[in-house]
Enzyme design. Structure first.
Site, mmCIF file in Angstrom:
data_model
loop_
_atom_site.group_PDB
_atom_site.id
_atom_site.type_symbol
_atom_site.label_atom_id
_atom_site.label_comp_id
_atom_site.label_asym_id
_atom_site.label_seq_id
_atom_site.Cartn_x
_atom_site.Cartn_y
_atom_site.Cartn_z
ATOM 1 N N ASP A 312 0.988 -1.117 -0.047
ATOM 2 C CA ASP A 312 -0.105 0.092 -0.082
ATOM 3 C C ASP A 312 0.789 1.162 -0.004
ATOM 4 O O ASP A 312 1.795 1.315 0.543
ATOM 5 C CB ASP A 312 -0.659 -0.087 1.275
ATOM 6 C CG ASP A 312 -2.092 -0.958 1.231
ATOM 7 O OD1 ASP A 312 -2.505 -1.137 0.060
ATOM 8 O OD2 ASP A 312 -2.642 -1.516 2.151
ATOM 9 N N SER A 383 -17.661 13.062 4.331
ATOM 10 C CA SER A 383 -18.287 11.877 4.012
ATOM 11 C C SER A 383 -17.602 11.351 2.801
ATOM 12 O O SER A 383 -17.468 12.082 2.018
ATOM 13 C CB SER A 383 -20.113 12.521 3.756
ATOM 14 O OG SER A 383 -20.833 11.281 2.826
ATOM 15 N N ALA A 384 -17.853 10.031 2.979
ATOM 16 C CA ALA A 384 -17.256 9.226 1.812
ATOM 17 C C ALA A 384 -17.972 9.287 0.551
ATOM 18 O O ALA A 384 -17.313 9.368 -0.697
ATOM 19 C CB ALA A 384 -17.216 7.886 2.012
ATOM 20 N N SER A 389 -15.864 18.742 3.162
ATOM 21 C CA SER A 389 -16.089 18.510 4.537
ATOM 22 C C SER A 389 -15.907 20.176 4.598
ATOM 23 O O SER A 389 -15.452 20.874 4.041
ATOM 24 C CB SER A 389 -15.180 18.102 5.592
ATOM 25 O OG SER A 389 -13.846 18.452 5.473
#
Length: 718
Positions: A312, A383-384, A389
């Site tokens: 990752d 929020s995904a 935001s």
């Protein structure tokens, strides 16, 4: 980069070596039934019983034994038994090292007194309760300097907790509602209220102890393969020695059975046979020294055969916390406007990125005058789905922040007074200011208009490997914030080391292609997958394995569990989900994804150590053969005296060879326990280097050692 295992001369190693319990354990392992798992040493012990019987009653072995040589037979028998004991001592030391791991963890399980919160109607009182009496669901109070009695979830308060005894991380960890605290850690600031999440027998430490103790595992495939080779060599040498015995009796060559047994034992690959189990166990122990718990020795071994590492980007290649480094205005707006807007939109954002925005704005002097109104502002949580935001501020409230505390804790207390439930997109009143920050493509969906140079700025930032964040004020794009990923120290060198060994690193990231390409180029990774989803790990693992490659990967989420389960080497983060930890065959207590590279390095070192000891052992056998055989038959075949280059006598030659054969085992125990010196290079280069060093050394050292022992024996009149 080279592997740096703990030195075997450390106090801990010396205490293990001199431990009465370890010595007794090594003696218990002399039981022939215990040695059945190690065929070579089992046969050596059988030869001890034969020679011991010769010493007790020589006539039973006529014509290959002589009553006048009883003392000599006793000496040979003792050397043979010592050889076996050195082997069991190596096993006992390796297992003691593994057990010490569990013991060190158990020391953290000591019972402590807790402050249990008991509700009686509307009244709560504190009851002092032993940690062993706590049960899942109980409420506990944690105050400054308290030891956390058991694993629990924080319900109220924000504080700093020292988890260094458990994770090795010296920096205190911030704990807030929703976070977990681990039993055995210590609260170093503030007060927390927490709910117990496990029963005493199911705590984090108990689970780690079970993982460590499960390191006692069946032999790995490579160990089985080496054992098969050893059995084959043993069978060949058995046939040779039995044939020599038959010839001796048939042709009346007067060869003593003890001499044939000595030749037999010296030809057997006793060195690798004695050290093979300890090499595997010590590999598991060296992993734990790096705070990695291996559930099986097979996983450690497979790590050495790794062909592909799946990495990752965030947390592995980069530190994971992007930092704001620049405010870029657009159109007629100024850097000050962008900085003030970033400050306002991040006041309620407790993420590392949000805090870095406030810090940069403050350092640049961009503190907004609307700061006083933030306490009663309307918060747009990230929020995904929106990937934004922000905050909506009503002007002219006259609200002032308390003078004392401007910390995150005070912000959190103020924030809880006002429910923050709305997302970006609500109607803006005339006396309101709405500041929204977010991903550029998400901001484009809500902005009234897009500046002409917007896309160019975004692409320019992304192409440099940085992350752009757009900012709007009342739906007007006023600027871009540059967030920079910080590479982990030494990651370039680690990636290079992996590639030098012929292992392909593959980077996964959720970033857009330009950002992914920039980071990959910077660290030297050729293969990467941008905009990757967690489930893509499974696809890559199965694809690579379908092409007969060995795959190592890391993961921490439930959606990583299938890939961790199928990967040859699966390293789960201890901070991850239970599903991930159960699926993986290793767990990193420090939750550092970059450890996967260390795992591969240690796996390589384990295989190289086993190969080096095997090479040395076989080369030893060849040398001992040419040291003993010319002496054995010199009386009946004088022409063989020319091959006795060491000038050995028959009795001292046999004793010297046996003593050397036994002594080399404890001398190599430190090498088996810590591993050979290892520097990343190609597998073939390592093989050739070890063949030259340990192969040549295995031939030369026995001649020198046997001659020196022979001189010593002659000097004491043997």
């Amino acid at each position: 980069m080279s592997s740096k295992p703990t030195r075997p001369t450390s106090p801990r190693f010396r205490s293990n070596l001199t431990s009465t319990k370890t010595l007794l354990d090594s003696l218990v392992r002399l039981n022939p039934l215990s040695l059945l798992a190690n065929p070579v040493m089992f046969i050596v012990e059988l030869t001890f019983f034969i020679v011991a019987a010769m010493a007790i009653y020589p006539p039973a072995f006529y014509p290959v034994a002589n009553s006048s040589m009883r003392i000599y037979y006793v000496e040979v028998a003792l050397i043979l038994l010592t050889t076996v004991w050195f082997s069991t001592l190596a096993d006992a030391l390796a297992e003691t090292q593994a057990k010490n791991t569990a013991t060190s963890l158990r020391s953290l399980e000591s019972e402590v007194q807790s402050k249990k919160i008991v509700a009686e109607g509307d009244v709560r009182r504190i009851v002092t309760t032993p940690s062993t009496a706590l049960r899942k669901g109980d409420l506990i109070l944690l105050e400054k300097n308290d030891v956390v009695p058991i694993d629990a979830g924080v319900l109220e308060g924000i504080g700093m907790v020292d988890e260094s005894l458990l994770t090795g991380e010296s920096t205190p960890v911030r704990k807030a509602p929703g976070d977990e605290v681990i039993g055995g850690s210590r609260v170093i600031s503030d007060t927390l209220t927490a709910r117990v999440t496990v029963n005493p027998e199911d705590t984090y430490i108990s689970e780690m102890i079970r993982l460590v103790e499960s390191s006692k595992r069946p032999r790995t495939p490579n160990e089985v393969a080496v054992t098969t080779v050893l059995i084959g060599l043993t069978a060949i040498f058995t046939i040779i020695v039995v044939a020599l015995l038959g010839l001796s009796v048939t042709l009346d060559l007067a060869v003593d059975l003890s001499v044939l047994i000595a030749l037999y034992v010296c030809l057997l690959p006793t060195t690798i046979g004695a050290l093979l189990p300890s090499i595997g166990l010590s590999g598991v122990s060296r992993l734990y020294q790096r705070k990695i718990v291996a559930k099986s020795g097979r996983a450690v071994e497979r790590a050495g055969d790794t062909d592909v590492i799946i990495l990752d980007k965030t947390g592995t290649i980069t530190v994971g916390n992007r930092q704001a480094v620049e405010f870029i205005p657009v159109n007629s707006h100024t850097e000050k406007e962008v900085g003030e807007a970033a400050f306002l939109s991040s006041w309620h954002d407790d993420t590392p990125e949000g805090r870095s925005l406030i810090r940069l704005a403050y350092e640049d002097g961009f503190v907004p005058r609307e700061l006083n109104a933030l306490g009663v502002s309307e918060v747009y949580e990230f929020s995904a789905s929106t990937r934004t935001s922000g905050v909506k501020i009503s002007q002219g409230t006259g609200f002032m922040l308390p003078k004392g505390d401007k910390s995150g804790r005070e912000r959190g207390r103020l924030r809880r007074k006002f429910e923050a439930h709305q997302e970006a997109g609500s109607v803006i009143g005339e006396d309101e200011i709405e500041i929204i920050k977010g991903a550029p493509d998400a901001i484009k969906k809500i902005a009234r208009s897009i500046p002409s140079n917007f896309d160019r700025l975004v692409d320019g930032i992304s192409s440099q490997g940085d992350t752009p964040l757009a900012v709007t004020r009342n739906r007007e794009v006023i600027g871009i914030i540059r967030l920079k990923d910080v590479l982990k120290p030494g990651i370039r060198e680690k990636i290079l080391s992996v590639k030098v060994m012929g292992i392909r690193p593959v980077m996964l990231t959720g970033d857009q292609p330009l950002t992914a390409k920039s980071i990959a180029t910077e660290v030297g990774i050729d293969e990467y997958r941008p905009e990757a989803k967690p489930e893509d790990k499974y696809d890559i693992v199965t694809r690579e394995q379908a092409e007969t490659r060995v795959v190592a990967m890391i993961g921490d989420g439930t959606n990583d569990a299938p890939a961790l389960a199928v990967a040859d080497v699966g390293l789960a983060m201890n901070s991850g989900t239970q599903a991930a930890k159960e699926a993986a065959n290793m767990v990193d207590l420090e939750s550092n994804p970059a450890k996967i590279i260390e795992v591969v390095m240690l796996g390589k070192q384990l295989l190289m150590t086993r190969g080096a000891v095997t090479t040395f052992s076989i080369a030893n056998d060849v040398a001992k053969y040419f040291a003993i055989v010319p002496v054995m038959f010199a009386t009946t075949h004088p022409e063989l005296k020319a091959l006795n280059i060491l000038g050995l006598g028959l009795n001292t030659a046999v004793l010297s060879a046996l003593i050397f054969n036994a002594a080399i085992i404890p001398l190599l125990i430190p090498l088996a326990m810590k591993g050979i010196r290892f520097k990343p290079t190609s597998t073939m280069s390592l093989f050739i280097k070890n063949a030259l060093i340990y192969g040549a050394g295995g031939i030369i050292v026995p001649f020198i050692g046997i001659k020196l022992i022979d001189i010593a024996l002659l000097s004491i009149g043997v």
